[in-house]
Design a protein around this motif. Structure first.
Motif, PDB file in Angstrom:
ATOM      1  N   MET A  40      -2.534  -1.620 -10.901  1.00  0.00           N
ATOM      2  CA  MET A  40      -1.465  -0.623 -10.972  1.00  0.00           C
ATOM      3  C   MET A  40      -1.316   0.114  -9.642  1.00  0.00           C
ATOM      4  O   MET A  40      -0.205   0.427  -9.221  1.00  0.00           O
ATOM      5  CB  MET A  40      -1.726   0.370 -12.109  1.00  0.00           C
ATOM      6  CG  MET A  40      -1.626  -0.240 -13.498  1.00  0.00           C
ATOM      7  SD  MET A  40      -0.010  -0.933 -13.855  1.00  0.00           S
ATOM      8  CE  MET A  40       0.986   0.539 -13.895  1.00  0.00           C
ATOM      9  N   ARG A  41      -2.409   0.361  -8.974  1.00  0.00           N
ATOM     10  CA  ARG A  41      -2.361   1.045  -7.667  1.00  0.00           C
ATOM     11  C   ARG A  41      -1.617   0.214  -6.633  1.00  0.00           C
ATOM     12  O   ARG A  41      -1.001   0.754  -5.717  1.00  0.00           O
ATOM     13  CB  ARG A  41      -3.771   1.342  -7.172  1.00  0.00           C
ATOM     14  CG  ARG A  41      -4.431   2.459  -7.897  1.00  0.00           C
ATOM     15  CD  ARG A  41      -5.798   2.742  -7.328  1.00  0.00           C
ATOM     16  NE  ARG A  41      -6.417   3.828  -8.066  1.00  0.00           N
ATOM     17  CZ  ARG A  41      -7.720   3.981  -8.180  1.00  0.00           C
ATOM     18  NH1 ARG A  41      -8.546   3.144  -7.601  1.00  0.00           N
ATOM     19  NH2 ARG A  41      -8.206   4.991  -8.860  1.00  0.00           N
ATOM     20  N   ALA A  45       0.547   1.008  -3.308  1.00  0.00           N
ATOM     21  CA  ALA A  45      -0.320   0.943  -2.126  1.00  0.00           C
ATOM     22  C   ALA A  45       0.053  -0.164  -1.149  1.00  0.00           C
ATOM     23  O   ALA A  45      -0.176  -0.030   0.048  1.00  0.00           O
ATOM     24  CB  ALA A  45      -1.772   0.762  -2.559  1.00  0.00           C
ATOM     25  N   CYS A  46       0.635  -1.245  -1.635  1.00  0.00           N
ATOM     26  CA  CYS A  46       0.973  -2.360  -0.746  1.00  0.00           C
ATOM     27  C   CYS A  46       2.086  -1.931   0.205  1.00  0.00           C
ATOM     28  O   CYS A  46       3.189  -1.620  -0.234  1.00  0.00           O
ATOM     29  CB  CYS A  46       1.417  -3.571  -1.569  1.00  0.00           C
ATOM     30  SG  CYS A  46       1.946  -4.974  -0.547  1.00  0.00           S
ATOM     31  N   PRO A  47       1.802  -1.923   1.516  1.00  0.00           N
ATOM     32  CA  PRO A  47       2.838  -1.462   2.456  1.00  0.00           C
ATOM     33  C   PRO A  47       4.041  -2.403   2.537  1.00  0.00           C
ATOM     34  O   PRO A  47       5.115  -1.977   2.937  1.00  0.00           O
ATOM     35  CB  PRO A  47       2.100  -1.378   3.793  1.00  0.00           C
ATOM     36  CG  PRO A  47       0.908  -2.226   3.642  1.00  0.00           C
ATOM     37  CD  PRO A  47       0.555  -2.264   2.192  1.00  0.00           C
ATOM     38  N   CYS A  72      -4.867  -4.929  -0.520  1.00  0.00           N
ATOM     39  CA  CYS A  72      -5.164  -5.436  -1.864  1.00  0.00           C
ATOM     40  C   CYS A  72      -6.610  -5.905  -1.980  1.00  0.00           C
ATOM     41  O   CYS A  72      -7.233  -5.750  -3.032  1.00  0.00           O
ATOM     42  CB  CYS A  72      -4.186  -6.535  -2.267  1.00  0.00           C
ATOM     43  SG  CYS A  72      -4.108  -7.946  -1.161  1.00  0.00           S
ATOM     44  N   ARG A  73      -7.161  -6.451  -0.918  1.00  0.00           N
ATOM     45  CA  ARG A  73      -8.570  -6.877  -0.946  1.00  0.00           C
ATOM     46  C   ARG A  73      -9.484  -5.681  -1.132  1.00  0.00           C
ATOM     47  O   ARG A  73     -10.465  -5.745  -1.866  1.00  0.00           O
ATOM     48  CB  ARG A  73      -8.940  -7.590   0.350  1.00  0.00           C
ATOM     49  CG  ARG A  73      -8.338  -8.958   0.463  1.00  0.00           C
ATOM     50  CD  ARG A  73      -8.819  -9.652   1.696  1.00  0.00           C
ATOM     51  NE  ARG A  73     -10.198 -10.087   1.497  1.00  0.00           N
ATOM     52  CZ  ARG A  73     -10.924 -10.687   2.412  1.00  0.00           C
ATOM     53  NH1 ARG A  73     -10.407 -10.927   3.605  1.00  0.00           N
ATOM     54  NH2 ARG A  73     -12.151 -11.055   2.169  1.00  0.00           N
ATOM     55  N   VAL A  74      -9.182  -4.594  -0.475  1.00  0.00           N
ATOM     56  CA  VAL A  74     -10.012  -3.396  -0.568  1.00  0.00           C
ATOM     57  C   VAL A  74      -9.871  -2.751  -1.946  1.00  0.00           C
ATOM     58  O   VAL A  74     -10.863  -2.443  -2.599  1.00  0.00           O
ATOM     59  CB  VAL A  74      -9.658  -2.384   0.552  1.00  0.00           C
ATOM     60  CG1 VAL A  74     -10.372  -1.072   0.351  1.00  0.00           C
ATOM     61  CG2 VAL A  74      -9.977  -2.978   1.914  1.00  0.00           C
TER      62      VAL A  74
END
Length: 98
Positions: A40-41, A45-47, A72-74
């Motif tokens: 959901m984040r 969060a994805c620029p 996304c990996r973090v």
């Protein structure tokens, strides 16, 4: 004080080619019925805004335009919600202006 005009990041990124590897997405969202908090984040969060929610409220990714920033990996590292690989040689974002 600098007199250079302000340039937005988006205006610079548009100049970086991003060849798509047809049929071989380097990021995949694992199947889920209810998205985790981490997925959901990714909607905000994805620029590159690659993550979206479908009509079943599941999170999907469209890798076209992915800038391979690693966000996304973090965010999804602990939840194991995504499968992330480097794009094959010659594909993915080709940074031109650093």
């Amino acid at each position: 004080m600098s007199t250079e005009p302000s340039i937005r990041v988006e205006d610079r990124l548009i100049h970086n080619p991003c060849p798509i590897d047809p049929g071989r997405a380097h990021i995949k969202v694992r199947p889920h019925t209810t998205p985790s908090l981490e997925l959901m984040r990714m909607l905000s969060a994805c620029p590159a805004h690659c993550y979206t929610a479908n009509e079943k409220h599941q999170i999907e990714i469209t890798v076209d335009g992915c800038i391979e920033c690693g966000t996304c990996r973090v965010i999804c590292e602990a939840s194991d919600d995504i499968e992330w690989n480097y794009p094959r040689g010659g594909y993915g974002v080709l940074f031109k202006f650093g």
